[in-house]
Design an enzyme around this catalytic site. Structure first.
Site, PDB file in Angstrom:
ATOM      1  N   ALA A  94       0.821  -1.207   0.000  1.00 10.83           N
ATOM      2  CA  ALA A  94       0.000   0.000   0.000  1.00 10.83           C
ATOM      3  C   ALA A  94       0.859   1.262   0.000  1.00 10.83           C
ATOM      4  O   ALA A  94       0.392   2.329  -0.374  1.00 10.83           O
ATOM      5  CB  ALA A  94      -0.919   0.008   1.221  1.00 10.83           C
ATOM      6  N   LYS A  95       2.097   1.146   0.446  1.00 14.92           N
ATOM      7  CA  LYS A  95       3.053   2.257   0.421  1.00 14.92           C
ATOM      8  C   LYS A  95       2.454   3.523   1.015  1.00 14.92           C
ATOM      9  O   LYS A  95       2.639   4.612   0.481  1.00 14.92           O
ATOM     10  CB  LYS A  95       3.583   2.488  -1.001  1.00 14.92           C
ATOM     11  CG  LYS A  95       4.319   1.255  -1.569  1.00 14.92           C
ATOM     12  CD  LYS A  95       4.971   1.536  -2.911  1.00 14.92           C
ATOM     13  CE  LYS A  95       5.773   0.360  -3.434  1.00 14.92           C
ATOM     14  NZ  LYS A  95       4.997  -0.828  -3.828  1.00 14.92           N
TER      15      LYS A  95
END
EC number: 4.1.1.23
Lengths: 270, 270
Positions: A94-95
Site C-alpha cells: 500500500a506504500k
C-alpha cells in the site's frame, strides 16, 4: 500470527523465498472469468491456492483493487488466505505515508479491516509517520528504501553527507525504527549493488525485493547480494510473470508452473 | 473542470484561501449522527454545504474513509460536491506513490473512481512514479515537499549537495515535473521559513499548507511566507478545528463560524 515468525517459518519449512505478488488486472484475465461479478477474487483465489505451498508470502497490491471498487474482494481474498493457508503471511502493498493521526487510520485499514500481516510504508515523512504501524508489534512494517523503478534514483540516490539517501533510510530503520524487530525494507532487484549495501547495513533484516520478471531484475545477482548466511532474508517478488503465465482455463496451473520454476531458480542460489 | 483554473477562480471570485479538510472521525460526531448507517457521508455533507462559499477547495483524507469501509460514502460525498458546489475543486489527500504500472491504477482510483480534481502524491519514488497522474492534464498533482509533522525533518531536512532534500523536491517539481502546469506542493504551516524558501524556488506554484489549528502553525507567518504577489497561491488547510467546532445538532453552523473566522484571519494577511 506474528509476521516475522511466520515469515521465517515459511522460509525454512517451506523452503521458499518466493513472494507471489497479486496485481489483478481484469483485462488480462482468462476469458471464462471476465464476466464474473467477483472475477478479481476468483482469479486471485485460484492463483493463491495453486501457489501457496511454493510461496513464503503473498503480496496483494491494493491499487489494483481500489481502482475497480473491489475492496470487498480484497477482504475476502485475505480472509481466504488466512483460512486456507494460515502459515502464509500477507503483505499488503500500500506504500502509505502520512502524519501520525492519519497513519493511525491507515494502520486500522491495513491491519484491522484487511487483516494484513504486514504493510509497505513510505519513509519520506519520517519516524512519527511510521510509529502508528510499529505500534502493532505482531505486524511487519516494510519501508521503501531503494525502489526498483528508474525514477527511484531521483531522490534515493542523492548524496546526504557521504552516503546515499537510501543508505540513510536503511540505517535509520535498522538503528532506530526497528526497536520491536518488526521492520523490513524494499530494495529492487534491478539494483543488486544496493541490495548488497542494504544487507551490509541491516544485518539479517528481511528485504522485500520486487523487480525480477517483467522489470528485468536478475535472480542470481539478487541472491548473491541479499541472502543471509542461512540462505534466507529475502522475499523475492514476482507478480505479472506468474499471474499471467497462462491465458486459458488452466491459468492457475500455468501460474504454478512458473512459480515453481521461479522458486527453484531462487533456491539454486541459496 | 480544470483544477488550476477552478482553484484560481475560487481564490479570486470567492475571496478565500481556505481549504476545508474532511477527516471524518465518527467517534467525534454529534450524538444524533452516531447511529446512522451513512453517518460519515451525512456529517461531511453538512460540513460541505455549510462552508462551500467560504472555501477555495475541499480536501477529503481517504484514510478516514478506508479505515471504516466507507469508500462508497467518499464517492457519494465527492459526487455531492461536484453537483452542489461545482466551482469548488476536490483535492483527494491520498499521498500515493508507486511504480508506473501501479501508479496508473492509483490515478484511476483518484480521478475516475472518486472523480477528484487533484491528488496528493509522495515524491520518494521519483519522476516515473508521478507521470501517470501528470498524464491527466486537467487534474492537479500535489507533491509532498516539507510536511508539517516533526518527523518530516528525518529525511526532508537532509543536506543534498548544498540544499535540503525538500528544496531539491521543490526544484525538481518546478523545473521538470511541472511541464503541464498542473503541479502543486505540500509545505507545512509549522515551518514558515521553508514555505518562504519553497515560494522563492517555485514562482506562483500553488502550495497546500496543512498544520494550522490542531498542529500549531501560524496563519500570519504562513501568509507572509507563502502568498503570491496577488495575495493568492495558497490552500491553507484546516480540518479538525472546523469539523469538530461544535458537538451538538448545530455542528454545521459551528463549523461555518470557525471557517468564516479562519478565512477572515487569512484574508487579514493578504
Amino acid at each position: 500470527m506474528h509476521f516475522m515468525t511466520a515469515l521465517k517459518g515459511a522460509w525454512q519449512q517451506r523452503n521458499s523465498l518466493l513472494c507471489v505478488g497479486l496485481d489483478p488486472d481484469p483485462a488480462r484475465f482468462p476469458a471464462h472469468l471476465q464476466d464474473k461479478p467477483d472475477a478479481i477474487f476468483e482469479f486471485c483465489k485460484q492463483i493463491v491456492d495453486a501457489t501457496a505451498d511454493l510461496a513464503c508470502c503473498f503480496k496483494p497490491q491494493i491499487a489494483y483493487f481500489a481502482a475497480r471498487r473491489a475492496e470487498d474482494q480484497l477482504e475476502a481474498l485475505i480472509d481466504h488466505i488466512h483460512a486456507r493457508h494460515p502459515d502464509t503471511p500477507v503483505v499488503l502493498d500500500a506504500k502509505r505515508g502520512d502524519i501520525g493521526s492519519t497513519a493511525e487510520q491507515y494502520a486500522v485499514e491495513a491491519f484491522e479491516r484487511f487483516r494484513a500481516d504486514a504493510i509497505t510504508v513510505n519513509p519520506y515523512m519520517g519516524r512519527d509517520s511510521v510509529d502508528p504501524y510499529l505500534a502493532y508489534p505482531d505486524k511487519g512494517v516494510i519501508l521503501l528504501c531503494r525502489t526498483s523503478n528508474p525514477g527511484g534514483s531521483d531522490l534515493q540516490f542523492l548524496d546526504v553527507g557521504g552516503e546515499k539517501l537510501y543508505e540513510r533510510v536503511a540505517r535509520l530503520v535498522a538503528e532506530d525504527w526497528n526497536a520491536s524487530g518488526n521492520c523490513g525494507l524494499v530494495v529492487g532487484a534491478t539494483f543488486p549493488a544496493e541490495i548488497a549495501r542494504v544487507r551490509e547495513l541491516t544485518g539479517d533484516m528481511p528485504l522485500l525485493v520486487p523487480g525480477i520478471g517483467a522489470q528485468g531484475g536478475d535472480i542470481a545477482a539478487t541472491m548473491q547480494a541479499g541472502r543471509t548466511a542461512d540462505g534466507c532474508g529475502l522475499m523475492i517478488n514476482s507478480s505479472r510473470a506468474i499471474l499471467y503465465a497462462g491465458k486459458g482455463e488452466d491459468f492457475a496451473a500455468e501460474a504454478r508452473r512458473v512459480a515453481l520454476e521461479t522458486r527453484d531458480a531462487i533456491n539454486a542460489q541459496r
